[in-house]
Design an enzyme around this catalytic site. Structure first.
Site, PDB file in Angstrom:
ATOM      1  N   GLY A 109     -18.189 -16.329   8.494  1.00 31.54           N
ATOM      2  CA  GLY A 109     -17.211 -17.218   9.119  1.00 31.54           C
ATOM      3  C   GLY A 109     -17.807 -18.127  10.176  1.00 31.54           C
ATOM      4  O   GLY A 109     -19.024 -18.359  10.230  1.00 31.54           O
ATOM      5  N   THR A 110     -16.915 -18.626  11.019  1.00 30.78           N
ATOM      6  CA  THR A 110     -17.303 -19.527  12.104  1.00 30.78           C
ATOM      7  C   THR A 110     -18.381 -18.874  12.961  1.00 30.78           C
ATOM      8  O   THR A 110     -19.384 -19.497  13.310  1.00 30.78           O
ATOM      9  CB  THR A 110     -16.074 -19.779  13.013  1.00 30.78           C
ATOM     10  OG1 THR A 110     -15.019 -20.289  12.213  1.00 30.78           O
ATOM     11  CG2 THR A 110     -16.393 -20.744  14.128  1.00 30.78           C
ATOM     12  N   CYS A 111     -18.171 -17.611  13.298  1.00 29.45           N
ATOM     13  CA  CYS A 111     -19.043 -16.912  14.234  1.00 29.45           C
ATOM     14  C   CYS A 111     -20.501 -16.949  13.788  1.00 29.45           C
ATOM     15  O   CYS A 111     -21.380 -17.340  14.542  1.00 29.45           O
ATOM     16  CB  CYS A 111     -18.550 -15.472  14.371  1.00 29.45           C
ATOM     17  SG  CYS A 111     -19.590 -14.450  15.390  1.00 29.45           S
ATOM     18  N   GLY A 141     -14.349 -25.774  28.829  1.00 25.56           N
ATOM     19  CA  GLY A 141     -14.179 -24.398  28.377  1.00 25.56           C
ATOM     20  C   GLY A 141     -15.552 -23.822  28.062  1.00 25.56           C
ATOM     21  O   GLY A 141     -16.583 -24.479  28.268  1.00 25.56           O
ATOM     22  N   LEU A 168     -19.327 -25.712  27.907  1.00 28.26           N
ATOM     23  CA  LEU A 168     -20.347 -25.380  28.908  1.00 28.26           C
ATOM     24  C   LEU A 168     -21.602 -24.793  28.260  1.00 28.26           C
ATOM     25  O   LEU A 168     -22.719 -25.117  28.655  1.00 28.26           O
ATOM     26  CB  LEU A 168     -19.784 -24.407  29.940  1.00 28.26           C
ATOM     27  CG  LEU A 168     -18.726 -25.012  30.871  1.00 28.26           C
ATOM     28  CD1 LEU A 168     -18.325 -24.008  31.941  1.00 28.26           C
ATOM     29  CD2 LEU A 168     -19.210 -26.297  31.518  1.00 28.26           C
ATOM     30  N   HIS A 213     -15.097 -10.426  18.699  1.00 21.44           N
ATOM     31  CA  HIS A 213     -14.872  -8.973  18.799  1.00 21.44           C
ATOM     32  C   HIS A 213     -13.392  -8.644  18.841  1.00 21.44           C
ATOM     33  O   HIS A 213     -12.993  -7.562  18.415  1.00 21.44           O
ATOM     34  CB  HIS A 213     -15.621  -8.392  20.002  1.00 21.44           C
ATOM     35  CG  HIS A 213     -15.498  -9.203  21.243  1.00 21.44           C
ATOM     36  ND1 HIS A 213     -16.263 -10.316  21.465  1.00 21.44           N
ATOM     37  CD2 HIS A 213     -14.697  -9.093  22.314  1.00 21.44           C
ATOM     38  CE1 HIS A 213     -15.947 -10.848  22.638  1.00 21.44           C
ATOM     39  NE2 HIS A 213     -14.975 -10.116  23.174  1.00 21.44           N
ATOM     40  N   HIS A 223     -31.646   3.511  38.654  1.00 23.35           N
ATOM     41  CA  HIS A 223     -32.246   2.575  39.598  1.00 23.35           C
ATOM     42  C   HIS A 223     -33.629   2.168  39.118  1.00 23.35           C
ATOM     43  O   HIS A 223     -34.369   3.020  38.639  1.00 23.35           O
ATOM     44  CB  HIS A 223     -32.372   3.236  40.975  1.00 23.35           C
ATOM     45  CG  HIS A 223     -33.039   2.358  41.975  1.00 23.35           C
ATOM     46  ND1 HIS A 223     -32.392   1.280  42.552  1.00 23.35           N
ATOM     47  CD2 HIS A 223     -34.302   2.354  42.476  1.00 23.35           C
ATOM     48  CE1 HIS A 223     -33.220   0.672  43.382  1.00 23.35           C
ATOM     49  NE2 HIS A 223     -34.395   1.302  43.353  1.00 23.35           N
TER      50      HIS A 223
HETATM   51  P1  FAD Z   1     -13.571 -17.166  11.395  1.00 24.66           P
HETATM   52  O1  FAD Z   1     -14.859 -16.679  11.925  1.00 24.66           O
HETATM   53  O2  FAD Z   1     -13.165 -18.568  11.728  1.00 24.66           O
HETATM   54  O3  FAD Z   1     -13.652 -16.973   9.812  1.00 24.66           O
HETATM   55  C1  FAD Z   1     -12.669 -17.404   8.940  1.00 24.66           C
HETATM   56  C2  FAD Z   1     -13.285 -17.714   7.603  1.00 24.66           C
HETATM   57  O4  FAD Z   1     -12.240 -17.955   6.665  1.00 24.66           O
HETATM   58  C3  FAD Z   1     -14.140 -18.967   7.604  1.00 24.66           C
HETATM   59  O5  FAD Z   1     -15.334 -18.749   6.892  1.00 24.66           O
HETATM   60  C4  FAD Z   1     -13.266 -19.998   6.864  1.00 24.66           C
HETATM   61  O6  FAD Z   1     -14.013 -21.016   6.250  1.00 24.66           O
HETATM   62  C5  FAD Z   1     -12.568 -19.073   5.873  1.00 24.66           C
HETATM   63  N1  FAD Z   1     -11.326 -19.617   5.320  1.00 24.66           N
HETATM   64  C6  FAD Z   1     -10.333 -20.280   5.977  1.00 24.66           C
HETATM   65  N2  FAD Z   1      -9.334 -20.597   5.137  1.00 24.66           N
HETATM   66  C7  FAD Z   1      -9.701 -20.123   3.915  1.00 24.66           C
HETATM   67  C8  FAD Z   1      -9.091 -20.126   2.633  1.00 24.66           C
HETATM   68  N3  FAD Z   1      -7.896 -20.677   2.440  1.00 24.66           N
HETATM   69  N4  FAD Z   1      -9.751 -19.552   1.612  1.00 24.66           N
HETATM   70  C9  FAD Z   1     -10.980 -18.995   1.784  1.00 24.66           C
HETATM   71  N5  FAD Z   1     -11.596 -18.956   2.975  1.00 24.66           N
HETATM   72  C10 FAD Z   1     -10.966 -19.510   4.023  1.00 24.66           C
HETATM   73  N6  FAD Z   1     -16.734 -15.656  19.978  1.00 24.66           N
HETATM   74  C11 FAD Z   1     -17.295 -14.626  20.630  1.00 24.66           C
HETATM   75  O7  FAD Z   1     -16.709 -13.535  20.659  1.00 24.66           O
HETATM   76  N7  FAD Z   1     -18.507 -14.737  21.241  1.00 24.66           N
HETATM   77  C12 FAD Z   1     -19.184 -15.898  21.249  1.00 24.66           C
HETATM   78  O8  FAD Z   1     -20.272 -15.980  21.810  1.00 24.66           O
HETATM   79  C13 FAD Z   1     -18.623 -17.018  20.587  1.00 24.66           C
HETATM   80  N8  FAD Z   1     -19.270 -18.198  20.550  1.00 24.66           N
HETATM   81  C14 FAD Z   1     -18.735 -19.238  19.870  1.00 24.66           C
HETATM   82  C15 FAD Z   1     -19.422 -20.447  19.854  1.00 24.66           C
HETATM   83  C16 FAD Z   1     -18.917 -21.524  19.165  1.00 24.66           C
HETATM   84  C17 FAD Z   1     -19.675 -22.820  19.135  1.00 24.66           C
HETATM   85  C18 FAD Z   1     -17.686 -21.385  18.446  1.00 24.66           C
HETATM   86  C19 FAD Z   1     -17.136 -22.527  17.663  1.00 24.66           C
HETATM   87  C20 FAD Z   1     -16.990 -20.188  18.460  1.00 24.66           C
HETATM   88  C21 FAD Z   1     -17.504 -19.109  19.184  1.00 24.66           C
HETATM   89  N9  FAD Z   1     -16.833 -17.894  19.250  1.00 24.66           N
HETATM   90  C22 FAD Z   1     -17.377 -16.845  19.938  1.00 24.66           C
HETATM   91  C23 FAD Z   1     -15.524 -17.704  18.615  1.00 24.66           C
HETATM   92  C24 FAD Z   1     -15.679 -16.937  17.302  1.00 24.66           C
HETATM   93  O9  FAD Z   1     -16.530 -17.661  16.454  1.00 24.66           O
HETATM   94  C25 FAD Z   1     -14.319 -16.730  16.668  1.00 24.66           C
HETATM   95  O10 FAD Z   1     -13.451 -16.116  17.591  1.00 24.66           O
HETATM   96  C26 FAD Z   1     -14.439 -15.853  15.444  1.00 24.66           C
HETATM   97  O11 FAD Z   1     -15.289 -16.429  14.487  1.00 24.66           O
HETATM   98  C27 FAD Z   1     -13.060 -15.594  14.814  1.00 24.66           C
HETATM   99  O12 FAD Z   1     -13.211 -14.792  13.708  1.00 24.66           O
HETATM  100  P2  FAD Z   1     -12.195 -14.812  12.490  1.00 24.66           P
HETATM  101  O13 FAD Z   1     -12.652 -13.752  11.572  1.00 24.66           O
HETATM  102  O14 FAD Z   1     -10.799 -14.760  12.998  1.00 24.66           O
HETATM  103  O15 FAD Z   1     -12.338 -16.240  11.803  1.00 24.66           O
HETATM  104  P1  AMP Z   2     -11.002 -24.109  25.740  1.00 25.58           P
HETATM  105  O1  AMP Z   2      -9.593 -24.206  25.222  1.00 25.58           O
HETATM  106  O2  AMP Z   2     -11.283 -22.935  26.610  1.00 25.58           O
HETATM  107  O3  AMP Z   2     -12.045 -24.301  24.667  1.00 25.58           O
HETATM  108  O4  AMP Z   2     -11.174 -25.366  26.726  1.00 25.58           O
HETATM  109  C1  AMP Z   2     -10.895 -26.681  26.352  1.00 25.58           C
HETATM  110  C2  AMP Z   2     -10.856 -27.527  27.607  1.00 25.58           C
HETATM  111  O5  AMP Z   2     -10.661 -28.900  27.260  1.00 25.58           O
HETATM  112  C3  AMP Z   2      -9.709 -27.152  28.560  1.00 25.58           C
HETATM  113  O6  AMP Z   2     -10.245 -26.914  29.832  1.00 25.58           O
HETATM  114  C4  AMP Z   2      -8.821 -28.399  28.550  1.00 25.58           C
HETATM  115  O7  AMP Z   2      -8.200 -28.632  29.806  1.00 25.58           O
HETATM  116  C5  AMP Z   2      -9.828 -29.511  28.223  1.00 25.58           C
HETATM  117  N1  AMP Z   2      -9.205 -30.719  27.662  1.00 25.58           N
HETATM  118  C6  AMP Z   2      -8.253 -30.770  26.695  1.00 25.58           C
HETATM  119  N2  AMP Z   2      -7.900 -32.071  26.435  1.00 25.58           N
HETATM  120  C7  AMP Z   2      -8.664 -32.852  27.254  1.00 25.58           C
HETATM  121  C8  AMP Z   2      -8.798 -34.287  27.463  1.00 25.58           C
HETATM  122  N3  AMP Z   2      -8.065 -35.174  26.780  1.00 25.58           N
HETATM  123  N4  AMP Z   2      -9.691 -34.735  28.375  1.00 25.58           N
HETATM  124  C9  AMP Z   2     -10.446 -33.843  29.083  1.00 25.58           C
HETATM  125  N5  AMP Z   2     -10.371 -32.500  28.932  1.00 25.58           N
HETATM  126  C10 AMP Z   2      -9.500 -32.001  28.032  1.00 25.58           C
END
Ligand code: FAD
Ligand code: AMP
Length: 476
Positions: free
Chosen positions: A54-56, A197, A201, A332, A455
């Site tokens: 997934g995204t993670c 967010g 950062l 998690h 420690h």
């Molecule tokens: P996802 O990981 O989003 O997985 C969903 C999957 O379903 C995807 O592969 C998607 O393509 C697939 N899918 C969607 N619709 C369909 C469909 N209709 N048919 C088939 N497949 C489909 N979280 C942390 O805890 N620690 C971190 O350090 C962290 N860093 C992050 C950094 C970034 C840049 C980003 C973007 C996210 C980060 N996250 C982090 C958030 C974390 O990635 C998500 O909270 C997590 O992936 C959610 O897991 P999930 O299983 O709900 O969904």
């Molecule tokens: P997060 O939801 O933790 O990923 O954080 C997203 C951040 O984007 C929040 O702090 C919001 O206040 C900020 N944000 C959302 N829309 C805007 C915007 N149009 N301009 C500047 N900051 C924004």
């Protein structure tokens, strides 16, 4: 008419039946699938991507942490080695190799899930799943139905995708989301990050360390909404020292690109110029194309699927977990929900302790928390006692040369039960695990204070912060 076309049986193999189908193989979905297989359910997993995780794993936690690690090493090699008596000479950046390493890390970990599926006997389908009825799905690839599936239970774990901002369209080049910012081919001279967010950062930090001049534009008057106010204020000071620029109370209204230069317009403020723009304004549920309506699954006005305490949706036999149901969008948290949901289906038991879910921002120093912020406790009228301990009074932090930050322990005023721990400091993401376990087991701050900590470790600062709740800290 459209349905008839898709259900043309000549194009669809025979209906496949399983006990459970999990849609989405992110940390929520794939972990749920593994647990279900462990518990003896005939389990199938559908994901639209070739790479599992997934995204993670593909474009989130893992690649961002790989780049944070590499960029931190680069910065250390350039700036932090001399005091240790190490002369590194002329340190050079090879961005291509750094990105290739990140890709290898992703490849190895996503491949690992494939192996786990095979080991546990989870059936894998590649393609986009779409409901045709509550427990019936069609899987499509390149717009073509390739599989028809039916199950006793369906778990929706389709996650989230980056939110977009009206007037700021990703252009596939200069203006992008976190996904693109994980793979920019050169270091931008000037980078504008919209949103302070954790994603903004973390990725802003990566590119600053690699040489970009980074300006973070944030609509609110603070960074890291949702983080304890005192911790966020301290963190901002440290990030500013590191060179990140913040323009708070700045709402971005539009962005345009001309000759590779981006111009970002702010409401009532001076426009900002940059070479690249990172949109990091949050994430939205990824449910489009699923046809939740065909299953009778309801969602709220923000698109998050509505569930009860057993992760049941409004449709019989259909469950949802992870980012697509909202709450903290963390890997998690998705995993915990996936496991609890499956255990409830298979055994009748299973729950998530939402009071003990940690969150970590992987900047340097790290920021980690478990439990409510001080502001939230005040809002709820909870009487609490507070203990603070600065890392500058911790021996291990001294040896690391990383004395910035503090630990804050919040405990119930009457019972001393641990309510929250907030950390800004070295390896905060590791230290927080002890606090999460303590909260999960209903410990008091006295329990933490009376636990022997090795420690010299950073975790001694947690013990001292717990002692400070009773004004008994020893080293300040
Ligand atoms: P996802 O990981 O989003 O997985 C969903 C999957 O379903 C995807 O592969 C998607 O393509 C697939 N899918 C969607 N619709 C369909 C469909 N209709 N048919 C088939 N497949 C489909 N979280 C942390 O805890 N620690 C971190 O350090 C962290 N860093 C992050 C950094 C970034 C840049 C980003 C973007 C996210 C980060 N996250 C982090 C958030 C974390 O990635 C998500 O909270 C997590 O992936 C959610 O897991 P999930 O299983 O709900 O969904
Ligand atoms: P997060 O939801 O933790 O990923 O954080 C997203 C951040 O984007 C929040 O702090 C919001 O206040 C900020 N944000 C959302 N829309 C805007 C915007 N149009 N301009 C500047 N900051 C924004």
């Amino acid at each position: 008419m459209r349905d008839r076309q898709i259900y043309d049986l000549a194009r669809i193999p025979t209906m496949q039946r399983h006990d459970l189908i999990v849609i989405g193989a992110g940390p929520g979905g794939y972990v749920a699938a593994l647990r279900a297989a462990q518990l003896g359910l005939d389990t199938a997993s559908v994901d639209e991507h070739d790479r599992l995780g997934g995204t993670c794993l593909r474009v989130g936690c893992i690649p961002s942490k790989a780049l944070l690690e590499s960029s931190h090493l680069y910065e250390q090699a350039r700036r932090s080695l001399q005091p240790h008596g190490i002369e590194a000479g002329d340190v050079q950046l090879d961005l291509g190799r750094m990105l290739a390493r990140k890709d290898r890390v992703v490849e190895q970990l996503t491949g690992g899930i494939d192996g786990l599926y095979r080991k546990h006997g989870v059936t894998r389908y590649r393609g986009r799943a779409r409901f045709t009825a509550p427990r019936k799905l069609v899987v499509e690839r390149d717009g073509r139905a390739v599989e028809e599936l039916e199950a006793g239970h369906v778990l929706v774990a389709t996650g989230s995708r980056p939110a977009t901002l009206k007037g700021v369209e990703p252009d596939g080049d200069r203006i992008g989301t976190s996904t693109e910012a994980l793979a920019w081919p050169e270091v931008p001279r000037m980078l504008a990050v919209i949103g302070a967010g954790y994603i903004g950062l973390e990725l802003g930090t990566v590119w600053r360390r690699l040489g970009a001049e980074v300006t973070v534009l944030e609509y609110l008057d603070r960074i890291l909404p949702g983080t304890d106010g005192e911790i966020a204020r301290e963190a901002r000071k440290l990030f500013e020292k590191q060179g990140l620029k913040f323009r708070l109370e700045s709402r971005v209204t539009s962005a345009s690109v001309r000759k590779n230069r981006c111009r970002i317009e702010l409401e009532g403020g001076e426009a900002v110029e940059a070479d690249r723009v990172l949109i990091a304004v949050g994430r939205v549920p990824h449910t489009e194309g699923l046809d939740l309506g065909a299953a009778g699954v309801e969602h709220n006005e923000r698109g998050f699927i509505e569930v009860d305490e057993a992760f049941r949706t409004s449709a019989e036999g259909v469950y949802a977990i992870g980012d697509c149901i909202g709450g903290p969008l963390l890997a998690h948290k998705a995993e915990e929900e996936g496991i609890a949901c499956i255990e409830r289906i298979a055994t009748g038991w299973g729950h998530v302790d939402y009071a003990a879910i940690p969150s970590v921002v992987y900047t340097h120093p790290e920021i980690a928390a478990v439990g409510p912020t001080e502001e939230e406790l005040k809002e709820r009228g909870v009487a609490y006692r507070k203990g603070r301990f600065p890392f500058r009074a911790n021996g291990r932090a001294f040896t690391l040369g990383e004395t910035d930050g503090l630990i804050k322990v919040l405990a119930d005023k009457t019972t001393d039960r641990l309510l929250a721990v907030h950390i800004l400091g070295p390896r905060a993401g590791d230290i927080i695990a002890e606090a999460a376990a303590a909260i999960a087991y209903g410990a008091s701050s006295e329990d933490l204070a009376r636990t022997c900590h090795a420690h010299p470790t950073l975790s001694e600062a947690l013990k001292e912060a717990a002692l400070a709740v009773d004004e008994r800290a020893l080293h300040v």
